[in-house]
Design a protein around this motif. Structure first.
Motif, mmCIF file in Angstrom:
data_model
loop_
_atom_site.group_PDB
_atom_site.id
_atom_site.type_symbol
_atom_site.label_atom_id
_atom_site.label_comp_id
_atom_site.label_asym_id
_atom_site.label_seq_id
_atom_site.Cartn_x
_atom_site.Cartn_y
_atom_site.Cartn_z
ATOM 1 N N ALA A 7 0.069 2.715 7.975
ATOM 2 C CA ALA A 7 0.631 3.888 7.304
ATOM 3 C C ALA A 7 -0.436 4.930 7.008
ATOM 4 N N PHE A 8 -1.707 4.514 7.047
ATOM 5 C CA PHE A 8 -2.805 5.404 6.667
ATOM 6 C C PHE A 8 -3.633 5.876 7.860
ATOM 7 N N GLY A 9 -3.134 5.604 9.080
ATOM 8 C CA GLY A 9 -3.841 6.064 10.268
ATOM 9 C C GLY A 9 -4.158 4.936 11.227
ATOM 10 N N SER A 10 -4.604 5.305 12.412
ATOM 11 C CA SER A 10 -4.841 4.313 13.472
ATOM 12 C C SER A 10 -5.941 3.327 13.112
ATOM 13 N N MET A 11 -6.930 3.756 12.317
ATOM 14 C CA MET A 11 -8.023 2.854 11.945
ATOM 15 C C MET A 11 -7.579 1.797 10.933
ATOM 16 N N GLY A 12 -6.352 1.953 10.407
ATOM 17 C CA GLY A 12 -5.846 0.959 9.460
ATOM 18 C C GLY A 12 -4.894 -0.039 10.072
ATOM 19 N N GLU A 13 -4.763 -0.024 11.407
ATOM 20 C CA GLU A 13 -3.737 -0.836 12.065
ATOM 21 C C GLU A 13 -3.912 -2.342 11.874
ATOM 22 N N LYS A 14 -5.107 -2.791 11.627
ATOM 23 C CA LYS A 14 -5.353 -4.227 11.404
ATOM 24 C C LYS A 14 -5.673 -4.514 9.933
ATOM 25 N N TYR A 15 -5.155 -3.659 9.070
ATOM 26 C CA TYR A 15 -5.472 -3.794 7.647
ATOM 27 C C TYR A 15 -4.210 -3.706 6.784
ATOM 28 N N ILE A 16 -4.366 -4.085 5.534
ATOM 29 C CA ILE A 16 -3.298 -4.021 4.534
ATOM 30 C C ILE A 16 -3.891 -3.431 3.263
ATOM 31 N N ARG A 17 -3.149 -2.527 2.634
ATOM 32 C CA ARG A 17 -3.609 -1.984 1.355
ATOM 33 C C ARG A 17 -2.948 -2.711 0.203
ATOM 34 N N LEU A 18 -3.773 -3.082 -0.768
ATOM 35 C CA LEU A 18 -3.314 -3.726 -1.991
ATOM 36 C C LEU A 18 -3.809 -2.904 -3.169
ATOM 37 N N SER A 19 -2.911 -2.533 -4.058
ATOM 38 C CA SER A 19 -3.285 -1.819 -5.278
ATOM 39 C C SER A 19 -3.428 -2.823 -6.426
ATOM 40 N N TYR A 20 -4.586 -2.795 -7.086
ATOM 41 C CA TYR A 20 -4.766 -3.695 -8.232
ATOM 42 C C TYR A 20 -4.569 -2.950 -9.559
ATOM 43 N N ALA A 21 -3.680 -1.938 -9.519
ATOM 44 C CA ALA A 21 -3.289 -1.241 -10.752
ATOM 45 C C ALA A 21 -2.160 -1.988 -11.442
ATOM 46 N N GLN A 22 -2.314 -3.282 -11.542
ATOM 47 C CA GLN A 22 -1.373 -4.174 -12.221
ATOM 48 C C GLN A 22 -2.152 -5.006 -13.228
ATOM 49 N N PHE A 43 -10.256 -2.218 -14.593
ATOM 50 C CA PHE A 43 -10.049 -2.139 -13.151
ATOM 51 C C PHE A 43 -11.124 -2.930 -12.400
ATOM 52 N N ARG A 44 -12.354 -2.895 -12.881
ATOM 53 C CA ARG A 44 -13.432 -3.652 -12.241
ATOM 54 C C ARG A 44 -13.139 -5.156 -12.265
ATOM 55 N N LYS A 45 -12.678 -5.641 -13.409
ATOM 56 C CA LYS A 45 -12.329 -7.070 -13.521
ATOM 57 C C LYS A 45 -11.231 -7.427 -12.529
ATOM 58 N N ARG A 46 -10.240 -6.562 -12.413
ATOM 59 C CA ARG A 46 -9.129 -6.815 -11.499
ATOM 60 C C ARG A 46 -9.610 -6.776 -10.043
ATOM 61 N N ARG A 47 -10.452 -5.797 -9.743
ATOM 62 C CA ARG A 47 -11.007 -5.713 -8.390
ATOM 63 C C ARG A 47 -11.740 -6.995 -8.012
ATOM 64 N N ASP A 48 -12.592 -7.451 -8.909
ATOM 65 C CA ASP A 48 -13.377 -8.655 -8.623
ATOM 66 C C ASP A 48 -12.484 -9.874 -8.404
ATOM 67 N N LEU A 49 -11.431 -9.987 -9.215
ATOM 68 C CA LEU A 49 -10.477 -11.084 -9.053
ATOM 69 C C LEU A 49 -9.820 -11.036 -7.676
#
Length: 370
Positions: free
Chosen positions: A339-354, A286-292
Motif C-alpha cells: 500500500a506504501f509503494g513497490s519497495m514495500g511489497e515484501k513488508y507489513i506495517r504495524l502501528s504500535y500506537a496501542q 512509545f519507545r517501550k512499545r517499540r522495543d516490545l
C-alpha cells in the motif's frame, strides 16, 4: 460517466479499508496511525475556556496571530527556521497543509518525487493536481532512509517538487543531517520545492530531527499537533515557507476553508506555551512499545528494522497479503506494505500506537500464524 476515474485510483486505500471491515469488533487494530492516549488535560481545559470566553468567530485566514507567533518561536527554537508569523498558515491538520501546498504550487504535467515506501496519500495528492508522481526508492539495506543519491537518481527534466517525510510513515526511518542538507542544497541548485512532512518530529528516539528549511528557502515545512499531543480529532496543523510561496498557498487555503476553528487555535497557543512534559511522557511510552514489538517480531523470525521515530514497524515477510489475512482471523489488523509503494511489497506495517497490554496480546496472537 465514471466520476474521478482519471483523478484518483483508490486501490491502495480500498485494500486498507477491507482489512478494517473484515475484522471483528474485538480485534486489536495495529493498522491505525493514531495515538491511543487521551488529549492532555491542560489542552482540553484550554479548549473549554476558549468556548466559555466566546472564541467562536472567524480568525484571520492565516490563523490567530498569537498562535502564528507561537509557531514562529517554536520553529526558531526547535528547527532553526527563521520565519515571521506572516509566513505561517494554520491549516486543517497537516493533511490540508500538504494538499493545499500542492494545489497552489504544482501544475498539471509537473513531476513530483515521492518516497517509496511512503505515506499513501502523497501519490493521490499529486494526482489530484494533475501532476505525475515519481518514486524515490529507498532500500532496506539503508534502513529505508532517503539519501541524496536516491533523489538524484529520480530527478527528471520536469521535476517541480519532492515530498519527504522524516520520521517516516510507514518505516519509522529518520534521515541524517548530512542527507537533509545535501537534498536541501540540491533543491536550491535545481530549483525544485521540498514539501517536508514533519508531523512525527517529536516522536523520535536516540536521534535528532533536522528540517530542510533551515538549509534552503525552497521548502515548505508541514507540521501539526495531532500525533505529538494526541489531538488527531481536533484537526489542526500548519505550514511555513518564504513569503512568495506562502502567498500562493494562501490563495488556495482562504477560498477552501477560510480559517480553522478558533477554539482549537486558542488551545494550541496553550500547547506551545506550556510544559512539553506530556510529549516526553508519550514518547517514552512509545519507545517501550517499540522495543516490545521489535523484540517479539524478531523472536518470531520476522526480519524487523529498529525504527528511529514515529510509531510504526515495517517488517519483512515473503507473503505479506496472506500473513495479513491470517492475522485478521486472529483478530489483529495490519497493513500490507504494498500500500506504501513497490519497495514495500515484501513488508507489513504495524502501528504500535496501542496500549502495551494490547501489544503483548497482539504479539501472542501473531505468534500462532508464524
Amino acid at each position: 460517466m465514471k466520476y474521478g476515474a482519471n483523478r484518483v485510483k483508490d486501490i491502495n486505500l480500498s485494500q486498507v479499508r477491507k482489512m478494517f471491515e473484515q475484522a471483528s469488533p474485538t480485534a486489536i487494530n495495529l493498522a491505525l496511525g493514531e495515538p491511543d492516549f487521551d488529549t492532555p488535560k491542560h489542552i482540553i481545559d484550554s479548549l473549554k475556556d476558549a468556548l466559555d470566553t466566546k472564541y467562536t468567530h472567524y480568525s484571520q485566514n492565516k490563523g490567530e496571530p498569537e498562535l502564528r507567533e507561537a509557531i514562529s518561536e517554536k520553529l526558531a527554537k526547535d528547527n532553526n527556521i527563521k520565519v515571521s508569523s506572516d509566513d505561517i498558515i494554520v491549516t486543517v491538520g497537516a493533511s490540508e497543509a500538504l494538499y493545499t501546498s500542492i494545489q497552489a504550487l504544482i501544475n498539471p504535467k509537473d513531476d513530483v518525487l515521492i518516497p517509496d515506501p511512503g505515506f499513501l496519500s502523497y501519490k493521490e495528492c499529486v494526482t489530484l493536481a494533475g501532476a505525475n508522481s515519481i518514486p524515490v526508492k529507498s532500500s532496506a539495506e539503508n534502513g529505508f532512509k532517503t539519501t541524496v543519491e536516491d533523489v538524484e537518481n529520480s530527478l527528471t527534466e520536469n521535476t517541480k517538487a519532492i515530498i519527504i517525510n522524516s520520521p517516516c510513515n510507514p518505516t519509522g526511518a529518520v534521515m541524517d543531517k548530512e542527507n537533509i542538507k545535501a537534498i536541501a542544497d540540491l533543491a536550491t541548485d535545481k530549483e525544485f520545492i521540498i514539501f517536508s512532512d514533519e508531523i512525527y518530529e517529536k516522536i523520535i528516539y536516540d536521534k535528532k530531527h533536522y528540517s530542510f528549511q533551515q538549509y534552503t528557502d525552497n521548502a515548505v515545512t508541514i507540521n501539526g499537533f495531532s500525533k505529538s499531543y494526541a489531538m488527531t480529532g481536533l484537526r489542526i496543523g500548519y505550514c511555513a515557507s518564504n513569503p512568495e510561496i506562502i502567498d500562493e498557498i494562501l490563495k488556495v487555503h482562504q477560498y477552501n476553508v477560510a480559517c480553522i476553528d478558533t477554539p482549537t487555535q486558542r488551545a494550541c497557543i496553550t500547547v506551545l506555551n506550556s510544559s512539553q512534559q506530556c510529549v516526553t511522557d508519550m514518547t517514552h511510552e512509545f519507545r517501550k512499545r517499540r522495543d516490545l514489538v521489535v523484540e517479539s517480531l524478531n523472536n518470531m523470525g520476522l526480519d524487523c528494522i529498529m525504527p528511529d521515530g514515529a510509531f510504526y514497524v515495517f517488517f519483512k515477510h515473503d507473503n505479506p497479503e496472506e500473513f495479513v489475512k491470517e492475522a485478521v482471523k486472529e483478530d489483529v489488523i495490519l497493513v500490507p506494505g504494498a500500500a506504501f509503494g513497490s519497495m514495500g511489497e515484501k513488508y507489513i506495517r504495524l502501528s504500535y500506537a496501542q496500549s502495551y497490554e494490547n501489544l503483548e496480546e497482539a504479539m501472542r496472537r501473531l505468534e500462532k500464524i508464524v
